[in-house]
Design a protein around this motif. Structure first.
Motif, PDB file in Angstrom:
ATOM      1  N   LEU A 127     -60.783 -71.761  25.001  1.00 20.25           N
ATOM      2  CA  LEU A 127     -61.969 -71.258  24.313  1.00 20.25           C
ATOM      3  C   LEU A 127     -62.392 -69.909  24.892  1.00 20.25           C
ATOM      4  O   LEU A 127     -62.610 -68.943  24.165  1.00 20.25           O
ATOM      5  N   THR A 136     -61.155 -73.277  18.375  1.00 22.74           N
ATOM      6  CA  THR A 136     -62.118 -73.811  19.331  1.00 22.74           C
ATOM      7  C   THR A 136     -63.455 -73.080  19.228  1.00 22.74           C
ATOM      8  O   THR A 136     -64.513 -73.698  19.284  1.00 22.74           O
ATOM      9  N   LYS A 188     -67.060 -74.618  18.090  1.00 25.54           N
ATOM     10  CA  LYS A 188     -68.265 -74.444  18.890  1.00 25.54           C
ATOM     11  C   LYS A 188     -69.387 -73.858  18.021  1.00 25.54           C
ATOM     12  O   LYS A 188     -70.537 -74.269  18.119  1.00 25.54           O
ATOM     13  N   GLU A 189     -69.018 -72.913  17.148  1.00 25.35           N
ATOM     14  CA  GLU A 189     -69.987 -72.316  16.246  1.00 25.35           C
ATOM     15  C   GLU A 189     -70.578 -73.384  15.314  1.00 25.35           C
ATOM     16  O   GLU A 189     -71.789 -73.441  15.093  1.00 25.35           O
ATOM     17  N   LEU A 242     -70.747 -76.552  15.927  1.00 27.26           N
ATOM     18  CA  LEU A 242     -71.591 -77.446  16.730  1.00 27.26           C
ATOM     19  C   LEU A 242     -73.014 -76.928  16.771  1.00 27.26           C
ATOM     20  O   LEU A 242     -73.970 -77.693  16.773  1.00 27.26           O
ATOM     21  N   VAL A 301     -63.237 -78.429  23.780  1.00 23.48           N
ATOM     22  CA  VAL A 301     -64.245 -78.376  22.719  1.00 23.48           C
ATOM     23  C   VAL A 301     -64.063 -79.564  21.779  1.00 23.48           C
ATOM     24  O   VAL A 301     -65.030 -80.224  21.392  1.00 23.48           O
ATOM     25  N   GLY A 307     -65.349 -82.390  23.382  1.00 28.45           N
ATOM     26  CA  GLY A 307     -66.808 -82.291  23.336  1.00 28.45           C
ATOM     27  C   GLY A 307     -67.356 -82.887  22.046  1.00 28.45           C
ATOM     28  O   GLY A 307     -68.314 -83.660  22.076  1.00 28.45           O
ATOM     29  N   LYS A 314     -69.713 -86.025  21.839  1.00 34.41           N
ATOM     30  CA  LYS A 314     -71.060 -85.793  21.321  1.00 34.41           C
ATOM     31  C   LYS A 314     -71.358 -86.835  20.248  1.00 34.41           C
ATOM     32  O   LYS A 314     -72.484 -87.297  20.100  1.00 34.41           O
ATOM     33  N   ASP A 373     -65.841 -74.851  29.155  1.00 32.41           N
ATOM     34  CA  ASP A 373     -65.864 -75.205  27.728  1.00 32.41           C
ATOM     35  C   ASP A 373     -66.792 -76.369  27.421  1.00 32.41           C
ATOM     36  O   ASP A 373     -67.554 -76.326  26.459  1.00 32.41           O
ATOM     37  N   ALA A 397     -70.042 -75.913  25.128  1.00 31.65           N
ATOM     38  CA  ALA A 397     -70.082 -76.519  23.798  1.00 31.65           C
ATOM     39  C   ALA A 397     -71.165 -77.589  23.679  1.00 31.65           C
ATOM     40  O   ALA A 397     -71.786 -77.728  22.634  1.00 31.65           O
ATOM     41  N   ASN A 451     -74.773 -75.841  26.699  1.00 33.99           N
ATOM     42  CA  ASN A 451     -74.967 -74.449  27.104  1.00 33.99           C
ATOM     43  C   ASN A 451     -75.879 -74.339  28.322  1.00 33.99           C
ATOM     44  O   ASN A 451     -76.683 -73.409  28.436  1.00 33.99           O
ATOM     45  N   ASN A 483     -70.300 -71.175  33.251  1.00 31.89           N
ATOM     46  CA  ASN A 483     -71.137 -70.956  32.074  1.00 31.89           C
ATOM     47  C   ASN A 483     -72.196 -69.901  32.369  1.00 31.89           C
ATOM     48  O   ASN A 483     -72.486 -69.042  31.536  1.00 31.89           O
TER      49      ASN A 483
END
Lengths: 380, 327
Positions: free
Chosen positions: A313, A330, A334-335, A337, B148, B151, B155, B266, B270, B273, B283
């Protein structure tokens, strides 16, 4: 004695099964969810879709235009379902207060004395002595048994409307060169480090080994600055595909070189000696002897690097513009999400699309993948 | 950009490198054939041809940035004026930075330990069972998935709906089934870190598993049989023979996962943040690279802190390699 062994073997099998279930369930849930109807996905857990379930729905019967006159009755006929669904109505109601008022076979009577008969397959017959006057028919509340039902609608939407399809192609355009370029240049580098004599060879090898663990975070800011300077100097975009290829080449170089060097070094010396006596140059030896022998090692390293790039990513985020023509899977995910955090049909399907290629490689080429990982770890 | 032009660019990019090696070696061969007296230089010229591309890339993308990042950490946000230790002092006073250090330490403590532990246990369990290969495949599979993607998967597991609503997240559905209140797992400070770590453990256990599986096959059968004859239980064998025997392997796996965890980005990026006190160094660094036009000084300091965590492993690596070369 035998009994005891069986018991402990059974126990360990159960324990292993427990681990397997825990490990597979998250991915399985994602996969099932990606195939579900998006409205159902938002209101029920994915595990309910695996078995026949009760669903409560509201349908509206047709209005006055459909009516026919038969034996003194005005009749409206129709079907609530399209036949593909395979749902079976269990009970129904004519007001929202009592949605399960009638069983199948019973007749519902409205205030205006009109009667409605509902059948299991969704057929309804609504009859009245008076002519129907309203354009819209009355509402019927149904409770039906719904068999598991799956659809590819989410995939169609995600691939073509949400831009995941384009991101998929972009990711391929990033991943293939970012895997092949390091493989090409590192194979020569590894050969030189193993079989050529030159000044500073050991130092160079030590640098490579040291670079193995340097976090790529150390490189981000200076490289981005270089790219920006180049972009400004030549009036081209600072972020581009060649830029991201070279970044991935740089970050994968140490490990690719190290793995290849370990392999090439292990090839028998006699073969190289014989070829040299026959007057072959290093380039001939490389092409005719090393390359054919290294195919399995190349396969392992190709898979490792390809998966790494495909799943990356950070590099894609920093060295590519986040526009539809460049964004990778990826980053796109993420966008989504962020922007479609509640639309689980899009997220689950998008995630599964991004996983297709890695999973395909995983199941088809698992042997090479594992071999690469083990080779990389035993030394690194 | 159309698919065709993208395809052409990709092919061109790869062909350039193949062409370089082919043409340069062809010219050298030609040159050598004509003046065979100069044969002694052939090898060194060819060594340069072989090494140059890789070395240039290594220099531009690893070596130069390494020193440039160290330099930038002593300069202001544009990299123009020398500010001494200002960026470092800022970092140690910054609560977000301290949070990041703390969280990274937590990750370092929990993730490598549990991944290695689960990997070893599962490798042992799957070792002599007829469906062991299948089981290993399943547990190894997350290794192929992006962070991701993982993730999103998790989630969905942690998804929260208010009490009374139907829970579509598996974890809350289970909790509610047993009569407890549903929780927004990702937003509970301190504990949420554990839920994020679970994702990494889920992924990395597979790595530990395959390496241990390979290593388990290397344990001499006689040793295990002798222990069994002496009446040692399987538990005893596991702890007194297998674990000591695999010490080196455990160490290797531990370091690999530790390096990965130091750079963990990542998952946090994701999922949260860095909100709800889940910030980690990588991050935070990404944040400072782009926040308000970017601050290369502070970003560099964060990169260096990550690097410092890796240095002991790097030295150990080189030392180990030297030892191997001697033998």
């Amino acid at each position: 004695m035998i009994k005891k062994i069986n018991f402990s073997s059974l126990l360990s099998q159960l324990l292993l099964l427990f681990f397997v279930i825990i490990w597979i369930t998250p991915t399985f849930g994602l996969f099932i969810s990606s195939l579900r109807d998006k409205d159902l996905l938002a209101i029920s857990g994915w595990w309910t879709s695996l078995t026949t379930t009760h669903v409560n729905e509201i349908y509206r019967m047709s209005g006055k235009e459909e009516q026919i006159e038969e034996n003194g009755y005005f009749i409206i006929k129709g079907n609530f379902f399209n036949n593909l669904e395979g749902k079976k109505i269990q009970s129904f109601g004519i007001s929202s207060k009592r949605i399960n008022q009638f069983k199948i076979g019973e007749i519902g009577i409205f205030k205006d004395k009109s009667e409605v008969n509902i059948f299991e397959n969704g057929d309804y017959i609504w009859k009245s002595l008076n002519k129907f006057e309203k354009k819209k028919g009355k509402r019927i509340f149904t409770t039906s048994l719904s068999p598991p039902k799956f659809t590819f609608d989410n995939y169609k939407e995600v691939l073509f409307k949400e831009g995941i399809g384009q991101a998929f192609i972009n990711t391929l355009a990033v991943a293939i060169p970012s895997t092949l370029i390091p493989l090409i240049i590192c194979s020569f580098f590894a050969y030189a480090l193993s079989w050529m004599q030159f000044f500073g060879r050991d130092t160079l090898l030590a640098i490579v080994i040291a670079s193995l663990v340097v976090p790529l975070q150390m490189s981000l800011i200076p490289i981005l600055t270089i790219y920006n300077d180049i972009g400004a100097l030549f009036g081209v975009a600072a972020k581009s595909y060649p830029g991201v290829w070279m970044a991935h080449t740089g970050f994968g170089l140490a490990s690719t070189t190290f793995l290849l060097r370990n392999f090439i070094k292990s090839l028998p010396n006699e073969m190289m000696e014989a070829a040299r006596v026959d007057g072959a140059s290093h380039y001939d030896i490389f092409l005719r002897i090393i390359l054919p022998l290294s195919i399995p090692a190349f396969a392992s390293i190709f898979i490792l690097q390809f998966l790494w790039v495909w799943n990356d990513l950070l590099v894609g985020l920093v060295f590519l513009d986040q526009v539809p023509s460049e964004i990778i899977l990826t980053a796109k995910l993420k966008e989504l999400l962020g922007s479609r955090g509640e639309n689980w049909e899009i997220l689950t399907t998008g995630a599964f699309v991004s996983m297709t290629v890695p999973l395909l490689i995983f199941f088809l080429l698992q042997r090479y993948f594992i071999r690469g990982l083990v080779a990389g770890s035993v030394k690194g | 950009m159309s698919i065709v032009s993208l395809f052409l660019i990709v092919c061109l990019g790869i062909l350039i490198f193949i062409a370089y090696f082919h043409i340069s070696n062809f010219i050298l061969d030609h040159f050598v054939n004509n003046k065979s007296k100069k044969f002694s230089h052939e090898t060194s010229i060819r060594a340069v041809i072989f090494i140059a591309p890789a070395f240039i890339v290594l220099f531009i993308f690893i070596l130069y940035p390494f020193f440039e990042t160290v330099r930038l950490s002593f300069y202001d946000k544009f990299g123009r004026d020398f500010v001494g230790l200002y960026n470092y002092i800022w970092a140690f006073k910054d609560p977000e930075f301290r949070r990041g250090i703390l969280n990274n330490l937590g990750w370092l403590l929990v993730v490598p330990t549990l991944s290695t532990f689960f990997g070893l246990v599962i490798a042992k369990l799957a070792d002599k069972i007829w469906w062991g290969t299948f089981a290993k495949s399943i547990i190894f599979m997350p290794m192929a998935i992006s962070f991701v993607g993982a993730g999103v998967i998790w989630k969905f597991i942690y998804e929260y709906r208010g009490p009374g609503d139907v829970q579509i997240g598996l974890l809350n559905a289970i909790i509610v089934f047993f009569g407890f209140e549903p929780q927004a797992w990702i937003t509970i400070p301190i504990w949420n870190n554990l839920f994020l770590m679970a994702i990494m453990i889920w992924i990395q256990t597979g790595l530990a598993l395959v390496i241990f599986s390979a290593a388990l096959r290397g344990i001499p059968k006689e040793m295990l049989e002798a222990a069994r004859i002496d009446g040692a239980s399987e538990f005893r064998i596991f702890f007194s023979i297998i674990i000591p025997y695999l010490e080196q392997t455990i160490l290797v796996i531990w370091t690999i996962i530790t390096i990965l965890v130091l750079k963990i980005f990542d998952i946090i990026f994701a999922m949260t943040n860095g909100e709800w006190q889940t910030e980690v160094l990588a991050n935070l660094m990404y944040d400072w690279m782009f926040r308000g036009g970017g601050d290369s000084g502070r970003g560099s300091v964060l990169a260096i802190v990550i690097m410092l965590g890796v240095i002991p492993i790097m030295i150990w690596n080189i030392y180990k390699h030297r030892e191997e070369q001697k033998i």
